[in-house]
Write an enzyme that holds these catalytic residues in place. Structure first.
Site, PDB file in Angstrom:
ATOM      1  N   ARG A 258     -29.592  22.422  43.491  1.00  0.00           N
ATOM      2  CA  ARG A 258     -30.475  22.483  43.816  1.00  0.00           C
ATOM      3  C   ARG A 258     -31.278  21.291  44.347  1.00  0.00           C
ATOM      4  NH1 ARG A 258     -33.720  25.885  38.742  1.00  0.00           N
ATOM      5  NH2 ARG A 258     -31.413  26.698  38.465  1.00  0.00           N
ATOM      6  N   ARG A 273     -34.611  16.728  36.304  1.00  0.00           N
ATOM      7  CA  ARG A 273     -34.402  17.729  37.137  1.00  0.00           C
ATOM      8  C   ARG A 273     -33.170  16.594  38.142  1.00  0.00           C
ATOM      9  NH1 ARG A 273     -38.400  20.699  39.245  1.00  0.00           N
ATOM     10  NH2 ARG A 273     -40.149  19.676  37.727  1.00  0.00           N
ATOM     11  N   GLU A 345     -40.101  23.435  30.214  1.00  0.00           N
ATOM     12  CA  GLU A 345     -39.192  24.734  29.995  1.00  0.00           C
ATOM     13  C   GLU A 345     -37.304  23.783  30.072  1.00  0.00           C
ATOM     14  OE1 GLU A 345     -39.332  26.329  33.770  1.00  0.00           O
ATOM     15  OE2 GLU A 345     -36.582  27.353  33.191  1.00  0.00           O
ATOM     16  N   SER A 348     -35.004  30.084  30.454  1.00  0.00           N
ATOM     17  CA  SER A 348     -36.016  31.312  31.413  1.00  0.00           C
ATOM     18  C   SER A 348     -35.275  32.218  31.350  1.00  0.00           C
ATOM     19  CB  SER A 348     -35.993  30.705  32.951  1.00  0.00           C
ATOM     20  OG  SER A 348     -36.292  31.017  33.550  1.00  0.00           O
ATOM     21  N   ARG A 386     -30.328  19.198  31.042  1.00  0.00           N
ATOM     22  CA  ARG A 386     -32.427  19.081  30.154  1.00  0.00           C
ATOM     23  C   ARG A 386     -31.558  19.428  29.365  1.00  0.00           C
ATOM     24  NH1 ARG A 386     -36.925  22.306  33.078  1.00  0.00           N
ATOM     25  NH2 ARG A 386     -36.504  20.643  35.103  1.00  0.00           N
TER      26      ARG A 386
END
Length: 431
Positions: A258, A273, A345, A348, A386
């Site tokens: 990403r 991140r 988070e 998801s 994460r």
RNA sequence: GGAGGCUUCGCCUAGUCCGGUCUAUGGCGCCGCACUGCUAAUGCGGUUUGGGUUAAUCCCCAUCCCGGGUUCAAAUCCCGGAGCCUCCGCCA
């Protein structure tokens, strides 16, 4: 792509969905207008083509005397057909554009509002208390020799990292645990490509508004996936699936990339991140009528995984305005990060109903033997980086060691804790 | 990276050289019907997928890996691309 028939028959429903998302309602009328225009163009082109076909047959049967006149007529019709086909192509692409501009229709009971309006459904596990100064995952990880951000930056730039020693072992242990649980639950394990063609990217809806997030490999016309969802959905593109025995479930392992454009200054510390991480993703193909129930099942598997890791978390129901393009409904699980005293988070799960499948041409044969568009759903089982960050923080101890949750121990040679300077040979499964 | 071969309606397959009779052949499978105490066998019919139209049927259009082109007309000829296979080179 939403169901065109739904837009034709119940435009009010689609408009309501647009409003709920905070999106432009007039796009629905644009869609209907382009749809009507296309059907008109189709009819004109079809009719002309039929006429031209007949004229073309006549050429063959014509006597030598008739031939020039018949040929002229055929030629004239051919020209008209060519024109009508051009108009049709234009109408087609206008419809497609309008069609692609409309995100999935949100499920009826999704909470209204935007980013801050997610509704907490439940909170599970106690928020841990520490009788020593809490460290963040990077501090802990560096002390353990598990995370090396500095050298990650040296080799690949900001937001890249090395997992080393116990960090690397943790990644494999999490992968093993996640895949094992998924397989036990009936998922087919899959190791998926991380580099895909544009169609797969487009079909899953990642080239629209999220275009900026995606790494493009210009030279080869390929994209680095941001999630294995892309490869898993693309895997069955254009196929008619057999769903007679229930949903088709895959657990995919792949690296994810990403660009994190527009996130400057956010989470710059540690591996929360990053530009690259590995992930085990659940993906399910099922009949549309079963999608909502399947969604809850995916959520349950996510929860069980976090429970196995002994991480406190809460489940939130994402509000309409914060749903992705493809999702009709989305549940996030946010786990507790002690250093931030907040839930972040971790996983998801999205119900994309028939939105992705329509574009990707994924169908199934229903009980009447008719081909119908399938529904697709996805859910994170374990986003490794994460998860490691969260594990290190939650299970940290005063002496700088980190206790290992029981479920993970078999994959770490039975080790009950990770400690600075530990003997790594004791933290691997039997060779 | 180089050379060659291949891709046809679920599967296999004919057709491609030499454009129109392809509205795509045959077999298998599948569905229906007939025959038959039952089954098997046999016979007859049906069986790609989309779009348009329709109350539904009928009908029309597209579809021979994909996209362009030539032509009145393309499974067939030309160009580009993808996938599969074989060989050479290189590589973990």
């Amino acid at each position: 792509m939403i169901d065109l028939r739904l837009a034709r028959e119940h435009p009010d429903l689609v408009k309501a969905s647009q409003r709920a998302r905070g999106a432009d309602e007039s796009r629905v009328d644009e869609l209907l207008a382009t749809d009507a225009a296309r059907r008109e163009a189709v009819k004109r082109a079809d009719d002309l083509r039929a006429e031209q076909k007949a004229a073309s047959q006549a050429v063959k049967k014509a006597t030598p005397e008739e031939r020039p006149a018949v040929l002229d007529r055929a030629k004239a019709l051919a020209a008209q057909v060519k024109q009508a086909e051009e108009a049709l192509r234009a109408a087609d692409s206008a419809l497609r554009d309008a069609h692609l501009r409309i995100p999935n229709v949100v499920a009826g009971d999704v909470p209204p509002g935007g980013e801050d309006d997610a509704v907490t459904m439940r909170t599970v596990g106690e928020v841990p208390q520490y009788d020593f100064p809490v460290r963040d995952h990077l501090e802990i990880g560096e002390a353990l020799g598990a995370i090396d951000m500095e050298r990650g930056a040296k080799v690949a730039g900001a937001r890249f990292y090395f997992l080393t020693g116990p960090g690397a072992l943790l990644e494999f242990a999490l992968a093993q645990l996640a895949i094992s649980r998924a397989v036990a639950a009936g998922f087919t394990p899959v190791v998926a490509p991380a580099l895909v063609r544009p169609e797969a990217m487009e079909g899953t809806g990642f080239l629209g508004e999220h275009d900026e997030e995606v790494y493009r490999v210009e030279r080869d016309g390929l994209y680095l996936v941001g999630t294995s969802e892309v490869a898993l959905a693309g895997m069955r593109a254009g196929e008619v699936l057999d769903l007679s025995a229930g949903p088709l479930r895959y657990a995919g392992w792949s690296s994810c990339f990403r660009r994190e454009a527009g996130s400057y200054g956010k989470d710059t510390r540690g591996i929360i991140r990053v530009h690259w991480f590995d992930k085990v993703e659940m993906f399910s193909f099922c009949a549309p009528a079963e999608a909502a129930a399947e969604h809850l099942r995916l959520l349950a598997w996510e929860e069980e995984f976090l429970q196995a890791l002994e991480l406190p978390y809460r489940v939130v129901d994402i509000a309409a305005g914060d749903l992705g393009t493809s999702a009709a409904r989305k549940y996030d699980i946010e786990a507790w990060f002690p250093s931030q005293s907040t839930y972040r988070e971790l996983t998801s799960t999205s119900d994309c109903t028939t939105f992705q499948a329509r574009r990707l041409g994924i169908r199934y044969r229903d009980a009447d033997g008719r081909n119908q568009t399938a529904a697709t759903l996805n859910g994170t089982l374990c986003a490794v980086a994460r998860t490691i960050a969260c594990l290190l923080e939650v299970h940290q101890r005063a002496d700088g060691s980190v206790s290992v949750p029981k479920a993970l121990r078999p994959w770490l040679g039975g080790a009950e804790a990770l400690t600075p300077g530990m003997d790594l040979a004791g933290a691997v499964p039997p060779a």
